[in-house]
Design a protein around this motif. Structure first.
Motif, short mmCIF file in Angstrom:
data_model
loop_
_atom_site.label_atom_id
_atom_site.label_comp_id
_atom_site.label_asym_id
_atom_site.label_seq_id
_atom_site.Cartn_x
_atom_site.Cartn_y
_atom_site.Cartn_z
N THR A 110 0.91 -1.27 0.31
CA THR A 110 -0.19 -0.11 0.27
C THR A 110 0.91 1.28 -0.02
O THR A 110 0.61 2.27 -0.75
CB THR A 110 -0.98 0.02 1.10
N LEU A 135 -8.66 2.97 -1.66
CA LEU A 135 -9.87 1.89 -1.42
C LEU A 135 -9.10 0.88 -0.60
O LEU A 135 -9.95 0.29 0.29
CB LEU A 135 -10.16 1.49 -2.72
N HIS A 136 -8.16 0.48 -0.81
CA HIS A 136 -7.57 -0.82 0.00
C HIS A 136 -7.45 -0.36 1.64
O HIS A 136 -8.01 -1.10 2.26
CB HIS A 136 -6.20 -1.07 -0.68
N GLY A 139 -10.88 -0.26 2.98
CA GLY A 139 -11.52 -1.78 3.01
C GLY A 139 -10.99 -2.28 4.63
O GLY A 139 -11.89 -2.85 5.27
N TRP A 140 -9.67 -2.07 4.88
CA TRP A 140 -9.27 -2.50 6.07
C TRP A 140 -9.75 -1.51 7.29
O TRP A 140 -10.42 -2.30 8.33
CB TRP A 140 -7.71 -2.21 6.19
N ALA A 142 -12.84 -0.23 7.29
CA ALA A 142 -14.14 -0.75 7.46
C ALA A 142 -14.28 -2.13 8.11
O ALA A 142 -15.02 -2.34 8.97
CB ALA A 142 -14.87 -1.20 6.10
N TRP A 143 -13.26 -3.00 7.93
CA TRP A 143 -13.12 -4.39 8.43
C TRP A 143 -12.85 -4.43 9.81
O TRP A 143 -13.69 -4.91 10.81
CB TRP A 143 -11.98 -5.19 7.68
N ARG A 148 -18.43 -5.94 7.86
CA ARG A 148 -17.69 -7.05 7.04
C ARG A 148 -18.96 -8.25 7.20
O ARG A 148 -19.80 -8.35 7.92
CB ARG A 148 -16.77 -7.53 7.81
N LEU A 155 -11.42 -10.89 2.36
CA LEU A 155 -11.93 -9.89 1.66
C LEU A 155 -11.19 -8.84 1.45
O LEU A 155 -10.87 -8.20 0.55
CB LEU A 155 -13.23 -9.59 1.86
N PRO A 156 -10.71 -8.29 2.84
CA PRO A 156 -9.86 -6.98 2.68
C PRO A 156 -8.41 -7.78 2.35
O PRO A 156 -7.79 -6.67 1.58
CB PRO A 156 -9.59 -6.97 4.20
N GLY A 159 -8.47 -7.28 -1.44
CA GLY A 159 -8.26 -5.83 -1.77
C GLY A 159 -6.96 -5.24 -2.17
O GLY A 159 -6.61 -4.78 -3.08
#
Length: 178
Positions: A110, A135-136, A139-140, A142-143, A148, A155-156, A159
């Protein structure tokens, strides 16, 4: 140098191909309940998953030479990222070094995509790299924030695989500017 430019995309295809093939081969893997690293300890997929990560790292290593022509900092970030990826295959889940090398892969990948995107933010590919890295990261977030479909990390992690693979194959400087 032409061969070095092809090494990164080839390594990305080898590693991502092995990961996705292992998900298809596994009788227990779940995108919502598993981590990708679970594939590295299951007898039916361990060799495919771990071997694919190591092989992808070896095949992709020369790409750092091509990246060095454009930006030495990005080249070092890329090389550290794929070294961490290969180490995930060498130290499967359940071994002491696994967690740190897995985290290192996602953080370094990243950071590398972000650094390249920021440096080339005036270009469409630079802005797209920044968007993928953002976005990646989101995603983390959010997780970790509980958004989730299940407890799994797959899923993350997916990403991160998509972000890094897309950057290597379509957005990185030697591929897009030469």
């Amino acid at each position: 140098m032409r061969e070095a430019r092809h090494a990164g995309p080839a390594g990305a295809v080898v590693a991502a191909g092995a990961v996705f093939a292992a998900t298809l081969r596994s009788s227990t893997f779940s995108w919502t309940d598993s981590a990708l690293s679970d594939l590295g300890v299951a007898p039916e997929t361990a060799l495919l998953f771990n071997g694919g990560l190591v092989a992808g790292g070896i095949v992709g290593g020369a790409y750092a030479l091509a990246l060095r022509e454009d930006d030495p900092t990005v080249a070092v970030g890329y090389l550290l990222s794929i070294a961490a990826m290969a180490l995930v295959g060498i130290f499967p889940a359940g071994t002491a070094p696994h967690f740190p090398v897995a985290v290192a892969f996602f953080v370094l990948a990243t950071a590398t995509v972000t650094a390249d995107g920021w440096r080339r933010r005036e270009t469409a590919s630079g802005r797209l790299a920044l968007a993928l890295a953002g976005l990646h990261f989101l995603g983390w977030i959010a997780w970790f924030g509980g958004v989730r479909p299940g407890p799994g990390l797959a899923l993350p992690e997916l990403g991160g695989v998509v972000m890094f693979g897309a950057w290597i194959i379509a957005l990185a400087p030697p591929v897009t500017s030469r």
